[in-house]
Write a protein that holds these residues in place. Sequence first.
Motif, PDB file in Angstrom:
ATOM      1  N   LEU A  93      -0.529 -13.148  25.677  1.00 57.46           N
ATOM      2  CA  LEU A  93      -1.742 -12.342  25.560  1.00 57.46           C
ATOM      3  C   LEU A  93      -2.682 -12.847  24.473  1.00 57.46           C
ATOM      4  CD1 LEU A  93      -0.159  -8.801  25.995  1.00 57.46           C
ATOM      5  CD2 LEU A  93      -1.700  -9.931  27.601  1.00 57.46           C
ATOM      6  N   ARG A 112      -5.673 -11.334  18.579  1.00 53.41           N
ATOM      7  CA  ARG A 112      -6.875 -11.191  19.399  1.00 53.41           C
ATOM      8  C   ARG A 112      -7.567  -9.919  18.939  1.00 53.41           C
ATOM      9  NH1 ARG A 112      -8.656 -15.427  22.789  1.00 53.41           N
ATOM     10  NH2 ARG A 112      -7.125 -15.938  24.368  1.00 53.41           N
ATOM     11  N   PRO A 116      -8.219  -7.708  26.449  1.00 56.44           N
ATOM     12  CA  PRO A 116      -8.677  -8.327  27.700  1.00 56.44           C
ATOM     13  C   PRO A 116      -9.471  -7.323  28.521  1.00 56.44           C
ATOM     14  CG  PRO A 116      -6.333  -7.841  27.798  1.00 56.44           C
ATOM     15  CD  PRO A 116      -6.754  -7.594  26.385  1.00 56.44           C
ATOM     16  N   SER A 117     -10.118  -7.780  29.557  1.00 59.86           N
ATOM     17  CA  SER A 117     -10.892  -6.885  30.421  1.00 59.86           C
ATOM     18  C   SER A 117      -9.958  -5.872  31.096  1.00 59.86           C
ATOM     19  CB  SER A 117     -11.619  -7.702  31.491  1.00 59.86           C
ATOM     20  OG  SER A 117     -12.225  -6.845  32.437  1.00 59.86           O
ATOM     21  N   ASP A 152     -11.357 -17.715  27.438  1.00 64.07           N
ATOM     22  CA  ASP A 152     -11.186 -16.344  27.926  1.00 64.07           C
ATOM     23  C   ASP A 152      -9.789 -15.804  27.652  1.00 64.07           C
ATOM     24  OD1 ASP A 152     -13.706 -16.613  28.950  1.00 64.07           O
ATOM     25  OD2 ASP A 152     -13.078 -16.799  31.050  1.00 64.07           O
ATOM     26  N   HIS A 153      -9.674 -14.453  27.612  1.00 64.27           N
ATOM     27  CA  HIS A 153      -8.362 -13.851  27.813  1.00 64.27           C
ATOM     28  C   HIS A 153      -7.873 -14.311  29.186  1.00 64.27           C
ATOM     29  CE1 HIS A 153      -7.679 -10.999  24.524  1.00 64.27           C
ATOM     30  NE2 HIS A 153      -8.992 -10.818  24.490  1.00 64.27           N
ATOM     31  N   ARG A 156      -6.552 -10.173  33.358  1.00 65.50           N
ATOM     32  CA  ARG A 156      -7.493  -9.059  33.531  1.00 65.50           C
ATOM     33  C   ARG A 156      -6.784  -7.941  34.284  1.00 65.50           C
ATOM     34  NH1 ARG A 156     -11.138 -13.197  35.118  1.00 65.50           N
ATOM     35  NH2 ARG A 156     -10.799 -12.641  37.297  1.00 65.50           N
TER      36      ARG A 156
END
Length: 616
Positions: A93, A112, A116-117, A152-153, A156
């Motif tokens: 993650l 982080r 994430p989304s 990006d993460h 999703r």
Amino acid sequence: MAGERQVFAGLDSRTQVFLERIYGAQTGDNGLSAHNIQYIRELSSSEESLLGARASINKSGSILQTLYKIKGRILPLKFNMAVNSLMADAEALRLNYCPLENRTVAVVFEERRELPSIVFRNLEDLPADELDGNLRKIMDTEMRQGFDIRHDHLMRFVILHTGTDEYAIIVTAVQAVLADFDVRNIFRLAQGAQVQPLVNRENGFALTEAMTAPVMEYWSNVLKNLPPMAKIPHMQASGKKADSRQKSYVIRVPRDIQSDLRKQAKDNKMMLMSILHTAWSFLLQQENQRQDVAYCLLVPASQGNSAAHSLVPMRIQVEKGMAVQEIITKAFQQFVISKPYAALASKDIASLIDNREENFDHFLNFADFFLKGKNYAEVAAQMDGTIVLQNTLDVRNIRLALNFYDDEGQTGIRLIYNEGIFTENSIRMLTEHYLLVLQQLLTDWNVAYENFMEHLQKHWKQDLEQVPQEDSRKLLQNYISRLSLLQECDKGLVQLFIRDAKLSTRFEGDRIADDEIEKNLVFVVKGKVARSLETGDGWYNALDIKSEGSWINETTLLPDRKTRLSAEVLTDQVVLLIIPLSAMQRLLTASPQLAQNIVQHVIRQMERYQKLWMQS
């Protein structure tokens, strides 16, 4: 060595500079950087099989998407807390993949700072017979977004409330990060249960399988004396694959062509596939002026789990005097014979053609075309999730992927393309060209190939080559002039709008949300969208439908808004007019008339909702 770790301070200065250029200055323990690197490591064998040992020339890896059905109670706050909690323990993650010299490495961060989304939507009121179709569309939308594996993460989540104590959760992730991570632990933790060690690795399907001698011999014969790579039409001559994101474009085969397709295929899906991919071979033959072309199909594997896919090379060689139908029948027979040998991945193919992997820089994906997923309502839910459906998408090292799927009896095509090689306009031209070939093929079903090609070339010149390019500035001015907000404003203000605004094409199911809707004014100038509203509990609920000429997000002008909006595309395509909020604030200062028009617009909206409230 696989898994070998190196802290940032232990790297040579050249590597440090390279990584800081991508992730920002590394400040050690000061905590000032948003991306403090904990360590970098070499890829594991499973990651290497999915990402490739060398530096990836595309920024999107192989993607796995899973639809789970959950029985229990999921609250947005607790789900977010579960993800945040696991982020501290699970490197999956908080990592990215980055090209370094001639290989790819995993870059693992200390933390982080953003989740994430995670999207929460309420579908409780959706009729049961519409649920499966809506879930497929949402999954398709999520798959279209892709990932930038450097930034990006890499996961999703979409959480959909589908009934009393029942939820559908769609997890879309770069496949490599799932090898040692159990997504279900998020579901368990969000509902107060204990996390479990990873036991059953159902999270991925490596495309490469052991190749037996008969398989190797068969494909060696098929690919013997293979000609150079066929050029894809409408590709930019100077385009490069490196450092470019993948984008999507979606079309449906027109109903008149679809009717003829069904007639000629006699409702046989394998024959229908043969017609569709042979039309692509004719397109390549027309562009390259030769009768021997090769490309790959991605199909469900002939063995094992149905979610596993395999590449099947197709070689279409036309002999003099052959009719169109004869060529298609031969392609159908070639696929039937090849299917038992469908156990290839791209590196297997490369080994058969002296590592000339560039011969297959695109593929036609028919995995979803043959998909027979379970009915969501018939699947028994579990607290930690029952798998309803899985999709995979592998677009590594390719210029173009054409994904064919069935949409309620109509064939849809989702094109995933590298924006460094194709523009949206060139992709639109490519789809129109392909549909013209398909239509001509059906018209000339029993005609000799040479005559078919003459007819195709004639119609191509008449119908497409003579079509003038659209002037984007004139198109933008035309859309802006229709906005009611600009009525009675002087022409100079319209020109300022043109300077700051841009047009964006979206497709059915695409979501407009987050920064896009928070930092811009968004107008619908073509098509329809459905708006949803989140009022503080985390769930987005349906609000209304907006059509052409509508302003989606009036509340963006409020500095202390109490709700959050999102919108979903309802029609095949939508064209949005997007104006940065900062630009609108500057224009409001320059034009009192514009400010007055906005006040009148908002009052009309208030009057409308007052009437709806009284009628409800």
